[in-house]
Scaffold this active site. Sequence first.
Site, short mmCIF file in Angstrom:
data_model
loop_
_atom_site.label_atom_id
_atom_site.label_comp_id
_atom_site.label_asym_id
_atom_site.label_seq_id
_atom_site.Cartn_x
_atom_site.Cartn_y
_atom_site.Cartn_z
N HIS A 58 14.54 26.01 45.75
CA HIS A 58 13.55 25.25 46.20
C HIS A 58 12.39 24.74 45.50
O HIS A 58 11.72 23.78 45.76
CB HIS A 58 12.90 26.06 47.77
CG HIS A 58 11.92 27.16 47.45
ND1 HIS A 58 12.34 28.27 47.15
CD2 HIS A 58 10.71 27.29 46.92
CE1 HIS A 58 11.34 29.37 46.89
NE2 HIS A 58 10.28 28.32 46.83
N ASP A 85 19.22 30.75 47.12
CA ASP A 85 18.12 30.09 46.80
C ASP A 85 17.74 30.36 45.21
O ASP A 85 16.73 30.66 44.93
CB ASP A 85 16.89 30.74 47.46
CG ASP A 85 15.57 29.84 47.49
OD1 ASP A 85 15.64 28.59 47.10
OD2 ASP A 85 14.43 30.50 47.60
N GLY A 144 3.37 29.87 43.91
CA GLY A 144 3.68 29.62 42.58
C GLY A 144 4.17 30.64 41.85
O GLY A 144 4.87 30.66 40.64
N ASN A 145 4.27 31.91 42.43
CA ASN A 145 5.20 33.14 41.83
C ASN A 145 6.60 32.81 41.98
O ASN A 145 7.50 33.49 41.44
CB ASN A 145 4.85 34.38 42.52
CG ASN A 145 3.47 35.06 41.80
OD1 ASN A 145 2.45 35.23 42.29
ND2 ASN A 145 3.64 35.52 40.56
N SER A 146 6.80 31.84 43.11
CA SER A 146 8.43 31.55 43.41
C SER A 146 9.12 31.39 42.07
O SER A 146 8.92 30.54 41.59
CB SER A 146 8.55 30.54 44.25
OG SER A 146 9.69 30.29 44.70
N GLY A 157 38.73 37.77 54.50
CA GLY A 157 39.67 37.36 55.23
C GLY A 157 39.49 38.13 56.66
O GLY A 157 40.49 38.41 57.29
N LEU A 214 33.14 39.50 61.10
CA LEU A 214 32.49 40.79 60.96
C LEU A 214 31.17 40.58 61.82
O LEU A 214 30.55 39.57 62.14
CB LEU A 214 32.10 41.41 59.79
CG LEU A 214 33.01 41.66 58.93
CD1 LEU A 214 32.38 42.16 57.35
CD2 LEU A 214 33.94 43.00 59.15
#
Length: 480
Positions: free
Chosen positions: A122, A152, A225-227, A283, A286
């Site tokens: 992002h 992400d 800003g730490n992202s 396959g 769940l």
Amino acid sequence: MRFNRFLPTLVLPKVVLPAIVIAAVTGSGLSNGHAQPAGGREAATPAVPQSRAEIALSFAPVVREAAPAVVNVYSLQKEVDPFYSNDPILRRFFGRQQPRGGSALGSGVIVDPSGIMVTNAHVIKNASEIRVGFNDRREAAAKLLLRDTRTDLAVLQIEGEGPFPVLPFAPPASLETGDLVLAIGNPFGVGQTVTQGIVSATARTQVGIADQRFFIQTDAAINPGNSGGALIDMAGRLVGINTAIYSRSGGSIGIGFAIPAEMVELVVSSAKDDGVVRRPWFGAKLETVTRELSRQLGLDRPAGAVVVGLVDGGPAERAGIRVADVVTAVDGLPVTDTDSFAYALATRGTEGEAEITFQRAAKARTVTLTLERPPETEPRDTRRIAGRSPFAGATVENLSPAVADELNLDVTTTGVVIARVRARSPAQRLGLRPGDIVLRVNDAAVETTADLERVARRRLRYWDLAIERDGRRLSVMLGG
């Protein structure tokens, strides 16, 4: 409460922050002669610090080694107003309009000496230009290698000559709840900053930040800003990529989330390979075991992922797994719900084998699952719908396990799926989204992309559409 992906609001010059120093005193076996017995044992008492090192315990040596590999990420989004760009008369009188720019600021981590780095997807969304800033104030351009919205994560290549400083990945399963960790990033654009905390949880699921929902939780202060920044252990190894916070105001309240290093390493390896994140195919469909399900299945606690559907000939069926089996572990990693299963299986890769532990009739069993990529059993036959129908501007594909995996859909689903939707098209105005499954148009069932293209060419007096979205059937009636 809400989750905040970090979208910065300002950019300020970097500031040099003082070293983080704490005074720590523990009962380490030294005695001052005043310990009192308790329960038959001598109680440990705080000891007076005996050396300068004990008085000034500092994270500075770890930060000194790790900080150069953490960079600031600046992305420039350019946008031209379509009102001008699509009108030749306005362009003639007013000239070519200059792009409008907007910048986003985040953090990133260099993980390869050649300049390969990781940030959050992002952070660089819709970026036309990406630049990175080092902690010594140098800057360089970067190009996108891979952007995976399901995790992400985005992988970039820094342009320039290496070698670059790197952060090594921590060994798998080396992190434990209670471990000390440091978060390094660029909060609010003030410059590179270090915060300290502990690991609050190593396998937090059901968070709802990204499709791949499995996170490290920490109380280290993480802010906008730490992202994309680094979460490191006390050995200076990368244990996670900071991605979101749980907050009322947008600021840190001590609940932050990081994508585990194992998933980061998988995405980086995919970027180095062919630029596509490939996950193994189980396959089977769940569901998370709830309290009600646990009672019905005779389990002692509501944990695990129960098999509710199998693909004929799929890896799970070939391994001997049946409907109603409850998966409890993958290669020894506990499975508490469908999210933890998806993470555990995804990080195994698409080659070799994995041990699947499950319960059947209250008995634990273990089978060997062959790790393989989801097949394209039905040719996707990609088609972009044109004309004047409600589907104009949509790109559609036939569903197969491979397509279902790419769009994060149930692997047992068949039919025709919307893969992409062009901006400002009739399909977008109708509200169609990637992942929508087209079931029927008027009285005609839609089984292939050719069926949908054929019916979309017709001039109809009305359009009666049946769409499946997130397991729900939607009906829409439109005029022709």
